[in-house]
Design an enzyme around this catalytic site. Structure first.
Site, PDB file in Angstrom:
ATOM      1  N   ASP A   1     -72.903  -6.041  38.692  1.00  0.00           N
ATOM      2  CA  ASP A   1     -74.024  -5.303  39.276  1.00  0.00           C
ATOM      3  C   ASP A   1     -75.338  -6.006  38.953  1.00  0.00           C
ATOM      4  O   ASP A   1     -75.831  -5.923  37.830  1.00  0.00           O
ATOM      5  CB  ASP A   1     -74.032  -3.874  38.726  1.00  0.00           C
ATOM      6  CG  ASP A   1     -75.113  -3.011  39.348  1.00  0.00           C
ATOM      7  OD1 ASP A   1     -75.726  -3.448  40.339  1.00  0.00           O
ATOM      8  OD2 ASP A   1     -75.342  -1.896  38.841  1.00  0.00           O
TER       9      ASP A   1
ATOM     10  N   ASP B   1     -78.697  -6.845  45.469  1.00  0.00           N
ATOM     11  CA  ASP B   1     -77.937  -5.978  44.566  1.00  0.00           C
ATOM     12  C   ASP B   1     -76.440  -6.045  44.870  1.00  0.00           C
ATOM     13  O   ASP B   1     -75.980  -5.510  45.878  1.00  0.00           O
ATOM     14  CB  ASP B   1     -78.448  -4.538  44.706  1.00  0.00           C
ATOM     15  CG  ASP B   1     -77.727  -3.569  43.784  1.00  0.00           C
ATOM     16  OD1 ASP B   1     -77.021  -4.033  42.867  1.00  0.00           O
ATOM     17  OD2 ASP B   1     -77.880  -2.346  43.978  1.00  0.00           O
TER      18      ASP B   1
END
Length: 590
Positions: free
Chosen positions: A118, A365
Site C-alpha cells: 500500500d 496508491d
C-alpha cells in the site's frame, strides 16, 4: 395386577438404562473428539517447535553467509546492476483479492506474514495472538511469545514516543481509512526480514509495528493478514518501513518500483528492471522497418495505430507519437512531502480532452483497487463507453440508433469522431457483447476496438492508458475499473498500475510510469509455511466436529432403539404368553 407392576417396573428400568446409555455414549464421543483435538494441537505445537529450530538454523546459516558475503564483497570491486536489485514476488489480483500482497518474515525465529502493498499509507500492522475481533486470514495471528526479539511498547500515562496515546499501559495503534473502517491495537517492535527470490542477501532491520486487537469492515474479511504501508515518514511520526529500509541499506539506491500484471507481479527494491519495459521487448523482437533503421541507442518513437485487431494499439487512425526510449524516462515530480501525489493536465478520449480543469492532483496508491476520478470526468468517460456497450446484438432498433449518431449529437464532440464510429461498427460486426454488473459497470467479452485513454503529464507528455489496464478480468469478461472519487480525493489505483512499471525515486522526489510486461505469480504457486492458518480437520472424516458428534449420537440412538425392541420382545414373551399357554391344566383335562 402383578403383571402390570412388573411391566411398570421394567419400563422404569429400561428408561434408566436408555438415559445412562445416551449419557455414556455422548461423553465418550466428546472425550474422543477432545482427544483428537488435543492430538492435533500437540502436532501443531511440534510443527511450531520444528519451525523455531529451523529458524535458529537459518539464523546461524545467515550469519555464516553474511560473513562469506562480506569477504566476497571486499574482493569484488565491480557489481552487476542486477545484483543490486532485490526482487520480491507479489501475489493477488483485482477481481478476487482486490489488492496485491507480498510475504515478509517477522521476528527471530521468523513467522511469515502476508501484507498488502500500500503506497497510500505508512503503517506496518497485522493481527496478533489474543485478538478476539480479528478476522480469519492466511496466517495465524502473530505470536509475540515465539519471537526472542519482540518487545511491546509499554507506557505510563503519557510517556509514549511519537505523540502516541497511552491506553491500558500500552502505546495505542490506531489507523482509520477513507471508507470508514478502523483497526486498532498496540505498538511493538521486532525484526523485519525481507527474503528476496533473486538475491541471497536479506534485508533486515528493527521496526515499530502495529498489533491488531480490533478489525472492521474490509480488514475483517480480507485474506491477506496485514498491511505494509510504503509512504514516507511525517515529522515526529513513527519511522515508516520504506525510510528505515533505505536507512539500514545505504548501498542501495533510494528507488523502488512496482510492476503488476493481471495475476501477481513484482516489487523491486534498489531500482527498476529495464528488461521488463515493453519498448525493450519490442526492440529485441523486431522494429518497424520504416521507422527503425538506426541503432537502438538513438531516440525511439513508436507510432500507435488502429486498435481494430490488437488492444495494444491505438484506438484511432491519427498517429500519436509517444516516446518509449528506455534511456529517456519521463519523470513526474511528487507534489506533496509525505504522499505520492502527481499532477495531471489532461485526460484524452478519441483526441478530446474531457478534463474541465487545468490540472488535477492525484494520489498514486497501490492500496486502492480502482482508479477514482472526479464525477464530471467519470460521467464523460462513462457516456462514451455506454454507447460502445451493446448487450443485445439482435436488437436492431438500439443498433441503428447508435449507428445514426452524429458528432454534433454527442454530449461533447470528439476530435476523432470517425474512429469512434469505426470502433462502434467493428464491435457490432464482431459481436463484442457487453453486459452491466453492479452500479452499471460495463463488461465486454473482448478488449478489441475499445478506446485507449491518454493522460497528459508534465512537458505535454501524453501517457497511454490501455483497455488492458483500466479494465480488469472478471471471469470471461473485461470490466471497467474506474469509479467516482470519494471525499474529493482522486486516486490512480491498481487499474492504473497494471501492466506498467511504476518507479518511485525517493532521492529526487519523482515518479515514472513505463509500459512493461510484468511477471505473473499465481497465488497457488505461493510457498506454504508452518504458521499459515489451517482449519482443523477430523482424522476420520473431513467434516466438522459438530457433524461428527451428530453421527456418533445417531449411531448410539440406533443401537439403543435396537436394544429397546429386543427387550420389548423379551417382555412380551415372558409376561404375555401365547393363547395356548394361558389355558390351565384343569381346563385341559375337562
Amino acid at each position: 395386577m402383578n403383571n402390570y407392576f412388573l411391566r411398570k417396573e421394567n419400563f422404569f428400568i429400561l428408561f434408566c438404562f436408555v438415559f445412562v446409555s445416551i449419557f455414556f455414549v455422548s461423553n465418550v464421543t466428546i472425550i474422543k473428539c477432545n482427544n483428537v483435538e488435543n492430538k492435533i494441537d500437540n502436532v501443531g505445537k511440534k510443527i511450531e517447535n520444528v519451525g523455531k529450530k529451523i529458524g535458529d538454523m537459518e539464523n546461524k546459516n545467515d550469519n555464516v553467509e553474511n560473513k562469506n558475503d562480506n569477504v566476497g564483497n571486499k574482493n569484488d570491486n565491480v557489481k552487476n546492476a542486477s545484483s543490486d536489485l532485490y526482487k520480491y514476488k507479489l501475489y493477488g489480483d483485482i477481481d478476487e483479492y482486490a489488492y496485491y500482497f507480498l510475504d515478509i518474515d517477522i521476528g527471530k525465529p521468523s513467522q511469515r506474514i502476508s501484507l498488502i502493498l500500500d503506497t497510500g499509507s505508512s503503517s506496518l500492522s497485522f493481527p496478533c495472538n489474543g485478538c478476539k475481533d480479528c478476522g480469519i486470514h492466511m496466517e495465524k495471528p502473530y505470536n509475540l511469545n515465539y519471537s526472542k526479539t519482540s518487545s511491546i511498547l509499554y507506557c505510563n500515562k503519557s510517556n509514549c514516543p511519537y505523540g502516541l496515546k497511552c491506553v491500558g499501559n500500552k502505546c495505542e495503534y490506531l489507523q482509520s481509512y477513507c471508507e470508514g473502517s478502523q483497526i486498532y491495537g498496540f505498538y511493538f517492535s521486532d525484526i523485519v526480514t525481507l527474503p528476496s527470490y533473486n538475491n541471497k542477501n536479506k534485508i533486515s532491520f528493527e521496526k515499530l509495528m502495529g498489533c491488531h486487537m480490533h478489525e472492521e469492515s474490509l480488514f475483517l474479511h480480507q485474506q491477506a493478514t496485514g498491511v505494509l504501508g510504503f509512504s514516507l515518514t511525517k515529522p515526529n511520526g513513527v519511522p515508516t518501513f520504506v525510510d528505515l529500509l533505505f536507512k539500514h541499506t545505504p548501498s542501495l539506491k533510494p528507488i523502488y518500483s512496482i510492476c503488476v500484471s493481471e495475476h501477481g507481479g513484482e516489487l523491486i527494491i534498489g531500482g527498476y528492471e529495464p528488461d521488463y519495459f515493453l519498448s525493450n521487448q519490442k526492440e529485441k523482437q523486431k522494429m518497424d522497418k520504416s521507422d527503425n533503421n538506426s541503432s537502438n541507442k538513438g531516440n525511439v518513437s513508436i507510432k500507435l495505430k488502429n486498435n481494430d485487431k490488437n488492444d495494444d494499439e491505438e484506438n484511432n487512425s491519427k498517429d500519436v507519437i509517444v516516446s518509449n526510449n528506455v534511456e529517456d524516462i519521463v519523470w513526474q515530480a511528487i507534489t506533496r512531502k509525505y504522499y505520492y501525489y502527481i499532477k495531471i493536465y489532461g485526460l484524452d478520449l478519441y483526441g478530446t480532452n474531457i478534463m474541465d480543469k487545468k490540472e488535477l492532483d492525484m494520489l498514486v496508491d497501490s492500496g486502492s483497487t480502482f482508479t477514482h476520478i472526479p464525477e464530471n470526468i467519470y460521467n464523460q468517460i462513462n457516456y462514451y463507453l455506454d454507447i460502445l456497450c451493446i448487450h443485445d446484438m439482435t436488437n436492431i432498433y438500439e443498433i441503428n440508433k447508435r449507428l445514426k449518431l452524429t458528432n454534433e449529437s454527442l454530449n461533447k464532440p470528439l476530435v476523432y469522431f470517425e474512429d469512434f464510429k469505426t470502433a462502434l461498427k467493428n464491435i457490432i460486426q464482431n459481436e463484442n457483447l457487453c453486459i452491466k454488473i453492479v452500479d452499471g459497470v460495463q463488461c465486454w467479452k473482448s478488449l478489441e476496438n475499445l478506446p485507449n485513454l491518454y493522460i497528459t503529464l508534465s512537458n505535454n507528455y501524453k501517457m497511454i492508458w490501455k483497455p488492458s489496464s483500466y479494465l480488469y478480468k472478471k471471469e470471461s469478461f473485461w470490466c471497467k475499473g474506474l469509479e467516482k472519487q470519494v471525499n474529493n480525493k482522486p486516486i490512480l489505483g491498481l487499474t492504473f498500475f497494471k501492466n506498467k512499471q511504476v518507479i518511485f525515486d525517493l532521492q529526487q522526489n519523482q515518479i515514472a510510469f513505463i509500459e512493461s510486461k510484468c511477471p505473473s505469480n499465481l497465488t497457488s504457486s505461493r510457498p506454504r509455511t508452518f504458521n499459515e492458518y489451517r482449519e482443523k480437520e477430523n482424522i476420520f472424516l473431513k467434516v466438522s466436529y459438530i457433524n461428527l458428534y451428530c453421527l456418533w449420537l445417531l449411531l448410539a440412538l440406533t443401537i439403543l432403539l435396537s436394544l429397546i425392541l429386543y427387550v420389548r420382545k423379551m417382555f412380551y414373551m415372558d409376561y404375555f404368553p401365547l393363547s395356548d399357554q394361558n389355558k390351565s391344566p384343569i381346563q385341559e383335562s375337562t
